[in-house]
Enzyme design. Structure first.
Site, short mmCIF file in Angstrom:
data_model
loop_
_atom_site.label_atom_id
_atom_site.label_comp_id
_atom_site.label_asym_id
_atom_site.label_seq_id
_atom_site.Cartn_x
_atom_site.Cartn_y
_atom_site.Cartn_z
N CYS A 140 5.24 -2.21 -1.05
CA CYS A 140 5.59 -3.56 -0.56
C CYS A 140 4.35 -4.37 -0.20
O CYS A 140 3.51 -3.95 0.59
CB CYS A 140 6.61 -3.43 0.58
SG CYS A 140 6.28 -4.36 2.06
N CYS B 120 3.76 -5.34 3.41
CA CYS B 120 3.30 -4.19 4.21
C CYS B 120 1.78 -4.04 4.08
O CYS B 120 1.09 -3.75 5.05
CB CYS B 120 3.98 -2.91 3.75
SG CYS B 120 5.77 -3.00 3.78
#
Ligand SMILES: *[C@@H]1O[C@H](CO)[C@@H](O)[C@H](O)[C@H]1NC(C)=O
Ligand SMILES: *[C@@H]1O[C@H](CO)[C@@H](O)[C@H](O)[C@H]1NC(C)=O
Length: 349
Positions: free
Chosen positions: A50, A53
């Site tokens: 991600c 992230c």
């Protein structure tokens, strides 16, 4: 001999580095479920693929370093929620990254901007006591200067105080809660009775009335915003969570203030700079300045059909929305709104 020495030094340096990294942000695995109960934890649940992230990663390291160096008892960790999906789903993780503060049995979600200062402020607020005592006049004045909206319980032990502590333990994700004795308050404050829960804001103070205001928690949720706000995408999102209807316009502070008793229950007043955001929301074109009422619970909006240049006209428009005689329209840009929101604040996987 020289070679041995060199490799020894190397070994020492490596050991030092890796323990420093571990101490700042700990990598969590499935032993965490048990281990967490002894401490207060701030955890980033992430997915390796991600992008948001990855963006958070260096900030998270800074958060860990600063909490540690400031002597905070909060331990900072991160967990690959795809590798430990069982635990992640027990904690209610549905999107990445999800930031939670875990304190005993309680789990608090962080939904604010992902900056170091905001995250640290959140951790310090939520990790501390739900209700903080204000022992002196000086302390009270200091907090009045620091907070635009200040909730204070005034009085001794009581059932109301127990309720206040319960509400504080839940809503501390949004704001601080204080308690004080009456003699700590400024002389200008006169309370109808003790104990009382009071909110200081907008240069005034308002007392919770359990017969008029509903539950303490719904009252706090309504009062935790200033009467008149500078609104951006994030405030809009926060307001949406309270289910209140809000209104965006220029130069209506007077209505917000003078008609507080009439409209405070249903409306949040504020203004937005420019019309880009609102135009993308309604997929239309409003000029600046304009008045618009958005219902954040059902994604409808209202535009006045008459001019709203005087207080009376404005009040009439708001009343017509309240009594259902104003024509609503669907926010066609709801999708757009979510995209905008996702870009700025959060991602749901
Ligand atoms: C806003 O939406 C909620 C949920 O649909 C609804 O109950 C409420 O009446 C609406 N308010 C106005 C002023 O339209
Ligand atoms: C609703 O309020 C508006 C503005 O105050 C008023 O003109 C209108 O007559 C009201 N309509 C109903 C149905 O009460």
């Amino acid at each position: 001999m020289a070679e041995v020495k060199a490799s020894l030094i190397c070994g020492v340096v490596v050991a030092f580095l890796s323990s420093a990294v571990l101490a700042v942000v700990e990598d969590l695995d499935d032993t965490f479920k048990q281990a967490r109960l002894d401490d207060v934890w701030l955890v980033d649940f992430y997915a390796p693929w991600c992008g948001y992230c990855k963006k958070l990663e260096p900030i998270w390291q800074d958060v860990g370093a600063e909490l540690k160096s400031s002597g905070s008892p909060v331990r900072v960790g991160k967990m690959d929620a795809t590798a430990y999906s069982g635990i992640a789903s027990e904690f209610g993780v549905r999107g990445y990254p999800t930031i939670k503060l875990l304190k005993g049995d309680l789990a608090y979600n962080y939904k604010g901007p992902r900056t170091k200062d905001d995250i640290i402020e959140f951790a310090n607020r939520v990790a501390g006591p739900a209700v903080r005592a204000l022992p002196s006049k000086q302390m009270f004045e200091h907090m009045m200067k620091r907070h635009d909206v200040l909730f204070v319980y005034v009085g001794g032990e009581s059932p109301l105080k127990e309720k206040y502590i319960d509400v504080a333990s839940e809503l501390i994700v949004y704001t601080y809660f204080f308690s004080a004795s009456e003699d700590v308050l400024p002389e200008t404050v006169t309370l109808p009775e003790l104990p009382s829960v009071v909110v200081f804001k907008d240069g005034a103070y308002f007392t919770y009335d359990e017969y008029e205001d509903g539950t303490l928690s719904s009252w706090v949720n309504k009062e935790r915003f200033q009467g008149y706000l500078e609104i951006d995408g994030f405030t809009l999102y926060e307001l949406g969570e309270t289910g209140s209807v809000w209104i965006k316009l220029t130069l209506i502070q007077r209505v917000a203030k003078e008609y507080r008793e009439h409209f405070n229950r249903d409306f949040q007043f504020g203004h937005m700079d420019g019309n880009d955001y609102i135009n993308s929301l309604i997929m239309g074109e409003v000029t600046v300045p304009s008045v618009i009422i958005l219902n954040t619970s059902n994604e409808q909006y209202f535009l006045p059909s008459e001019p709203t240049e005087t207080m009376e006209q404005l009040v009439q428009f708001i009343n017509s929305v309240l009594n259902g005689s104003s024509q609503w329209r669907e926010i066609e840009g709801a999708q757009q709104y979510l995209i905008h929101f996702n870009e700025k604040i959060s991602v749901e996987a």
